[in-house]
Design an enzyme around this catalytic site. Structure first.
Site, PDB file in Angstrom:
ATOM      1  N   LYS A   1     -35.880 -43.363  57.972  1.00  0.00           N
ATOM      2  CA  LYS A   1     -37.239 -42.876  57.759  1.00  0.00           C
ATOM      3  C   LYS A   1     -37.922 -42.622  59.102  1.00  0.00           C
ATOM      4  CE  LYS A   1     -41.472 -44.238  55.260  1.00  0.00           C
ATOM      5  NZ  LYS A   1     -42.065 -45.312  54.421  1.00  0.00           N
TER       6      LYS A   1
ATOM      7  N   SER B   1     -43.278 -48.958  48.910  1.00  0.00           N
ATOM      8  CA  SER B   1     -42.806 -47.688  49.449  1.00  0.00           C
ATOM      9  C   SER B   1     -41.310 -47.445  49.407  1.00  0.00           C
ATOM     10  CB  SER B   1     -43.312 -47.509  50.877  1.00  0.00           C
ATOM     11  OG  SER B   1     -44.701 -47.314  50.899  1.00  0.00           O
TER      12      SER B   1
ATOM     13  N   SER C   1     -43.919 -44.425  50.073  1.00  0.00           N
ATOM     14  CA  SER C   1     -43.919 -43.485  51.176  1.00  0.00           C
ATOM     15  C   SER C   1     -42.519 -43.154  51.697  1.00  0.00           C
ATOM     16  CB  SER C   1     -44.759 -44.051  52.329  1.00  0.00           C
ATOM     17  OG  SER C   1     -44.182 -45.245  52.852  1.00  0.00           O
TER      18      SER C   1
END
Length: 490
Positions: A78, A184, A160
């Protein structure tokens, strides 16, 4: 084609010579080129670096010296985690517009998880998308655009860590690293039909410290519980830069680590014999889509068939969202502060609107929120004296349309209003695993959440593995998938 294999299956092929890490990396890169335009899961690739890493792994297998059980397996990171020599822009123009942002020398550090991935020999294929500073439960930003759900590109993958979840679901690599400050990794796992673990806080070291403080965890996202387990084993690396980290042994009481716990979950006819399970459909304050509640209830019945003793009972907590908002938005405001007084005018418009709603917190408000958090943690610790595991839906709703932080016509503008079952366990720092447990009538994935007491991470993994094995395949192949070129319905 390697995209349909799990991480453990792929590594077995490497060991017996049926495939090589170069094959897997090449397949992943070609698949990204072919299908990622439909979902926008990746924000940065370096084909040359990926193939160099794959060749190094291939050489290790030839010598019979793989670095770990997942050496050579494609992984994504990420775009929140520092990566040496690679920009980490966190979905924000505030960072992208800084002088030198694209200069490799501006990024001299690896985050602990990034180092762990390299030390395990995984082949990093790219960095995945995030909402700006990972602040919300869907994945879009003004820098890299909208990330979409492989099951239906008109829908959000959640957030997220939506880029990582979308990549794994679409067959664009077997492993993904995400962050989880309020759900997330678990939210996008539920929306995309994959597995994700938020471990006990501190088990995976974090550096630099998150602006969201001890709400923020790092966690693996994969297609199976066993892959999540073996990835966890690789991520348990101490790092002195995280003063709040806890020893890995705190969650590995038995030999064999997380993968052994997952294996124990599929051993015998009643692998959960005597386990005390609490099933709370709403935690006492949520409201579920009927298809979600149906699929989760069906899975709970399966837990009983595996030997667990299940009671339908709420843990006796109230929704801590107000306290969470204080902690969360205080952290978000701190993110923007170093970028000057006009930073608020240059960020995601929905972030700006949210900060307008939540900007007048005092120190007393913050301390009150911490007190709520401490009381919630104490309540859940007491609850787990009576129950080993708590089961809830991961999210009360399936994936919804992209382009908004909340479903169309929703009663509340905050992403927390549709994620009531995830953020409480960031506040309490408990391990929480999401696995796919079924599909809605429209064919969208549904996730079930397995929550344990702090440091009972291996038990959570064992329960997840047992349930996964009993459920079998319950989510259809996504419409956008590397293994089925041209599968997108237009």
């Amino acid at each position: 084609m390697t995209s349909t294999l799990t991480a453990l299956e792929l590594a077995e092929c490497f060991r017996d010579g049926a495939l090589s890490p170069v094959d897997a990396a090449t397949d992943a890169l070609e698949a990204i080129e072919r299908v990622d335009g439909e979902i926008n899961a990746f924000c940065r690739l370096d084909r040359d670096a990926t193939l160099r890493s794959a060749r190094d792994s291939e050489a290790r297998y030839r010598r019979g010296e793989p670095l770990s059980p997942i050496d050579g397996v494609p992984a994504s990171i990420k775009d929140i985690f520092y990566t040496r020599g690679v920009p980490t822009l966190r979905g924000s123009r505030l960072l992208a517009d800084k002088p030198g942002a694209e200069d490799p020398d501006s990024w001299p550090d690896d985050a602990p998880v990034t180092s762990a991935v390299h030390e395990a020999g995984c082949v990093v294929i790219g960095k995945t998308t995030t909402p700006e500073f990972a602040w919300k439960g869907v994945t879009d930003n003004t820098l890299t655009g909208i990330t979409r759900n492989p099951h239906d590109p008109a829908l959000t993958p959640g957030g997220s860590s939506g880029g990582g979840a979308a990549a794994v679901a679409a067959g664009l690599g077997q492993l993904a690293l995400g962050t989880d400050g309020g759900g997330s990794v678990r939210i996008p796992a539920a929306f995309c039909g994959i597995v994700a673990l938020k471990p006990t806080y501190g088990v995976i070291p974090m550096f630099p410290s998150s602006p969201f403080g001890t709400l923020a965890h790092a966690g693996p996202m994969t297609r199976t519980v066993a892959d999540t387990a073996v990835f966890m084993d690789a991520l348990l690396r101490p790092d002195p830069r995280d003063w709040s980290a806890v020893p890995a042994r705190a969650t590995t009481p038995g030999p064999g680590g997380y993968l052994a716990a997952a294996t124990e979950g599929i051993r015998g006819d009643s692998p959960l014999e005597g386990l005390r399970v609490a099933y709370s459909p709403t935690l006492g304050f949520g409201t579920n889509h009927h298809d979600v509640e149906r699929e989760v209830a069906r899975s709970v019945a399966i837990l009983e068939s595996l030997g667990a003793r299940v009671d339908t009972v709420d843990p006796g907590i109230t929704d801590p969202v107000d306290a969470f908002h204080v902690l969360w938005f205080a952290g978000l405001a701190a993110v923007l502060a170093p970028h000057g007084p006009d930073a608020i005018d240059r960020v995601d418009p929905s972030m700006r609107e949210a900060l307008e709603r939540y900007r007048d917190f005092s120190a007393a408000d913050y301390l009150d929120a911490v007190a709520v958090r401490m009381a919630l943690g104490a309540r859940m610790a007491d609850f787990h004296q009576r129950y080993d595991i708590l089961i809830t839906p991961t999210t009360p709703i399936p994936a919804f349309e992209v382009g908004s932080d909340v479903p169309r016509g929703w009663h509340n503008p905050d992403w927390t209003s549709w994620t009531p079952y995830t953020y409480p366990f960031n506040m309490t720092q408990q391990p929480a695993l999401s696995i796919p447990c079924g599909a809605t009538d429209a064919g969208l994935p549904v996730g079930i959440q397995v929550v344990g007491a702090r440091f009972s991470d291996q038990l959570v993994v064992r329960v997840g593995a047992a349930l996964e094995a009993a459920l079998g395949r319950v989510v259809p192949t996504p419409r956008v998938h590397a293994g089925d070129p041209g599968s997108v319905e237009r």
